[in-house]
Design an enzyme around this catalytic site. Sequence first.
Site, mmCIF file in Angstrom:
data_model
loop_
_atom_site.group_PDB
_atom_site.id
_atom_site.type_symbol
_atom_site.label_atom_id
_atom_site.label_comp_id
_atom_site.label_asym_id
_atom_site.label_seq_id
_atom_site.Cartn_x
_atom_site.Cartn_y
_atom_site.Cartn_z
ATOM 1 N N GLU A 17 0.958 -1.335 -0.020
ATOM 2 C CA GLU A 17 0.044 0.098 0.089
ATOM 3 C C GLU A 17 0.776 1.299 -0.012
ATOM 4 O O GLU A 17 2.019 1.295 0.726
ATOM 5 C CB GLU A 17 -0.790 -0.119 1.290
ATOM 6 C CG GLU A 17 -1.677 1.400 1.481
ATOM 7 C CD GLU A 17 -2.856 0.877 2.395
ATOM 8 O OE1 GLU A 17 -3.726 0.196 2.276
ATOM 9 O OE2 GLU A 17 -2.839 1.775 3.435
ATOM 10 N N THR A 48 -4.343 4.825 -1.263
ATOM 11 C CA THR A 48 -5.353 5.245 -0.471
ATOM 12 C C THR A 48 -5.918 6.758 -0.732
ATOM 13 O O THR A 48 -5.358 7.257 -1.910
ATOM 14 C CB THR A 48 -4.598 5.210 1.293
ATOM 15 O OG1 THR A 48 -3.850 6.353 1.095
ATOM 16 C CG2 THR A 48 -4.116 4.202 1.666
ATOM 17 N N TYR A 49 -6.913 6.879 -0.107
ATOM 18 C CA TYR A 49 -7.503 8.227 -0.611
ATOM 19 C C TYR A 49 -7.797 9.328 0.464
ATOM 20 O O TYR A 49 -7.904 8.632 1.695
ATOM 21 C CB TYR A 49 -9.313 7.714 -0.891
ATOM 22 C CG TYR A 49 -9.984 8.778 -1.573
ATOM 23 C CD1 TYR A 49 -10.000 8.866 -2.851
ATOM 24 C CD2 TYR A 49 -10.763 9.435 -0.634
ATOM 25 C CE1 TYR A 49 -10.880 9.800 -3.582
ATOM 26 C CE2 TYR A 49 -11.854 10.384 -1.396
ATOM 27 C CZ TYR A 49 -11.859 10.447 -2.762
ATOM 28 O OH TYR A 49 -12.544 11.393 -3.508
ATOM 29 N N LYS A 163 -22.486 -5.264 3.701
ATOM 30 C CA LYS A 163 -21.377 -4.761 2.630
ATOM 31 C C LYS A 163 -21.117 -5.677 1.495
ATOM 32 O O LYS A 163 -21.197 -5.400 0.400
ATOM 33 C CB LYS A 163 -20.279 -4.386 3.549
ATOM 34 C CG LYS A 163 -19.338 -3.605 2.479
ATOM 35 C CD LYS A 163 -18.508 -2.595 3.512
ATOM 36 C CE LYS A 163 -17.253 -3.422 4.529
ATOM 37 N NZ LYS A 163 -16.515 -2.309 5.117
HETATM 38 P P1 FAD Z 1 -18.498 0.599 6.987
HETATM 39 O O1 FAD Z 1 -18.257 -0.592 6.432
HETATM 40 O O2 FAD Z 1 -19.423 1.540 6.456
HETATM 41 O O3 FAD Z 1 -18.387 0.488 8.386
HETATM 42 C C1 FAD Z 1 -18.335 1.810 9.385
HETATM 43 C C2 FAD Z 1 -19.166 1.428 10.727
HETATM 44 O O4 FAD Z 1 -20.572 1.295 10.227
HETATM 45 C C3 FAD Z 1 -18.831 0.142 11.271
HETATM 46 O O5 FAD Z 1 -19.058 0.130 12.892
HETATM 47 C C4 FAD Z 1 -20.009 -0.897 10.889
HETATM 48 O O6 FAD Z 1 -20.191 -1.929 11.937
HETATM 49 C C5 FAD Z 1 -21.206 0.166 10.973
HETATM 50 N N1 FAD Z 1 -22.278 -0.342 9.957
HETATM 51 C C6 FAD Z 1 -22.005 -0.612 8.600
HETATM 52 N N2 FAD Z 1 -23.189 -0.802 7.871
HETATM 53 C C7 FAD Z 1 -24.129 -0.401 8.880
HETATM 54 C C8 FAD Z 1 -25.172 -0.595 8.805
HETATM 55 N N3 FAD Z 1 -26.177 -0.774 7.671
HETATM 56 N N4 FAD Z 1 -26.082 -0.217 9.881
HETATM 57 C C9 FAD Z 1 -25.577 0.156 11.143
HETATM 58 N N5 FAD Z 1 -24.277 0.121 10.991
HETATM 59 C C10 FAD Z 1 -23.653 -0.408 10.077
HETATM 60 N N6 FAD Z 1 -9.814 6.002 5.392
HETATM 61 C C11 FAD Z 1 -9.500 6.827 4.441
HETATM 62 O O7 FAD Z 1 -10.075 8.095 4.853
HETATM 63 N N7 FAD Z 1 -8.681 6.545 3.411
HETATM 64 C C12 FAD Z 1 -8.377 5.249 2.845
HETATM 65 O O8 FAD Z 1 -7.772 5.130 1.970
HETATM 66 C C13 FAD Z 1 -8.639 4.336 3.885
HETATM 67 N N8 FAD Z 1 -8.238 3.049 3.634
HETATM 68 C C14 FAD Z 1 -8.464 2.104 4.429
HETATM 69 C C15 FAD Z 1 -8.286 0.573 4.194
HETATM 70 C C16 FAD Z 1 -8.591 -0.421 4.944
HETATM 71 C C17 FAD Z 1 -7.911 -1.776 4.510
HETATM 72 C C18 FAD Z 1 -9.171 -0.302 6.339
HETATM 73 C C19 FAD Z 1 -9.342 -1.179 7.191
HETATM 74 C C20 FAD Z 1 -9.443 1.213 6.591
HETATM 75 C C21 FAD Z 1 -9.249 2.175 5.790
HETATM 76 N N9 FAD Z 1 -9.581 3.542 5.799
HETATM 77 C C22 FAD Z 1 -9.220 4.638 5.168
HETATM 78 C C23 FAD Z 1 -10.342 3.819 7.105
HETATM 79 C C24 FAD Z 1 -11.814 3.651 7.029
HETATM 80 O O9 FAD Z 1 -12.462 4.938 6.270
HETATM 81 C C25 FAD Z 1 -12.441 3.741 8.610
HETATM 82 O O10 FAD Z 1 -12.211 2.678 9.363
HETATM 83 C C26 FAD Z 1 -13.860 3.947 8.627
HETATM 84 O O11 FAD Z 1 -14.271 4.515 9.756
HETATM 85 C C27 FAD Z 1 -14.778 2.966 8.349
HETATM 86 O O12 FAD Z 1 -14.826 2.886 6.901
HETATM 87 P P2 FAD Z 1 -15.787 1.289 6.399
HETATM 88 O O13 FAD Z 1 -15.639 1.462 4.686
HETATM 89 O O14 FAD Z 1 -15.158 -0.011 7.055
HETATM 90 O O15 FAD Z 1 -17.114 1.546 6.832
#
Ligand code: FAD
Length: 287
Positions: A17, A48-49, A163
């Site tokens: 990454e 990353t973004y 998801k």
């Molecule tokens: P989601 O999958 O939407 O989950 C977020 C929260 O909401 C979780 O607690 C989940 O349980 C809950 N949730 C999901 N769906 C529902 C639903 N339908 N109802 C109720 N609750 C729900 N950040 C950046 O800014 N840029 C990046 O490039 C970046 N890359 C990353 C790469 C990896 C591999 C990882 C692990 C993280 C990365 N992050 C990045 C951080 C990420 O943006 C944060 O961890 C963020 O808080 C959650 O993103 P997510 O896509 O996992 O969210």
Amino acid sequence: MKISEIFNQNKATLSFEVFPPKTSDTYKSVETQAMEIAGLKPDFMSVTYGAGGGTSEYTVSIADNIQKVHDVPTLAHLTCVSSKKEKVHKQLRLLGEHGIENIMALRGDRTDNDCEDYRYASELISDIKELCGDRFCIGGACYPECHPESESLEQDIRNLKYKVDAGCDFLTTQMFFDNNILYKYIYKLREEGITVPVVAGIMPVTNAKQISRICSLSGTYLPSKFKNIVDKFGADNDAMKQAGIAYATEQIVDLIANGVKHIHVYSMNKPDIAEKIQTNLSDIIGK
Ligand code: FAD
């Protein structure tokens, strides 16, 4: 090439990454680092973004250059929570125009400036599917030690299922330092009916400051074996770096030995670290 096609080849994979610069004056140096890492010919590279999307064009240009110059497939990250749909759609068009076939679809961390267009990554994934069909291979993030906003790991995994059902082709984990946590997590995912490949995210910790920052942010569990290394070598930068690379290598060897085939190294724009890890694994991953 789509990452799903790479995974279908049924061999162990190693990917790295990089993160884009925050300002234009560091663009060149970050690009040089990314290109050096790409020169190692990993199976793919993620870019990353920047939180809030302020540097979204750098994500595209670095990913594009990696593909053009080194022919290494790229995975462009995209977050949605702070963006209007128009901005996300523009970014999707741009990625398509640059021949990028893989997107890590993320919500992003919540801030006071969030828009209401997307609440969760699953909504971004549905949107990508509706707009682009199967043009992109889509990855999602997952959290073996639970996402900090979730009340329990079980709830977090149930949310993760939405998801995956929205169209995730694979999941990449948040970093972890105890492999047993990942093994138990994968077992729970499979029990919940989540069957997509899980890519293990490995962070080589190469300085002591980095580790206290990481752990205060994400609550990652540190095994005593790891803490002892930081206590013993933390004050000596070179020794800490060597020990951090050795720890990450050992973690990866154990993962592959236990059937976790896909390893993503959070290489933090450091070509020397990426290279050392790849060299340590050369016969194991065939590179
Ligand atoms: P989601 O999958 O939407 O989950 C977020 C929260 O909401 C979780 O607690 C989940 O349980 C809950 N949730 C999901 N769906 C529902 C639903 N339908 N109802 C109720 N609750 C729900 N950040 C950046 O800014 N840029 C990046 O490039 C970046 N890359 C990353 C790469 C990896 C591999 C990882 C692990 C993280 C990365 N992050 C990045 C951080 C990420 O943006 C944060 O961890 C963020 O808080 C959650 O993103 P997510 O896509 O996992 O969210």
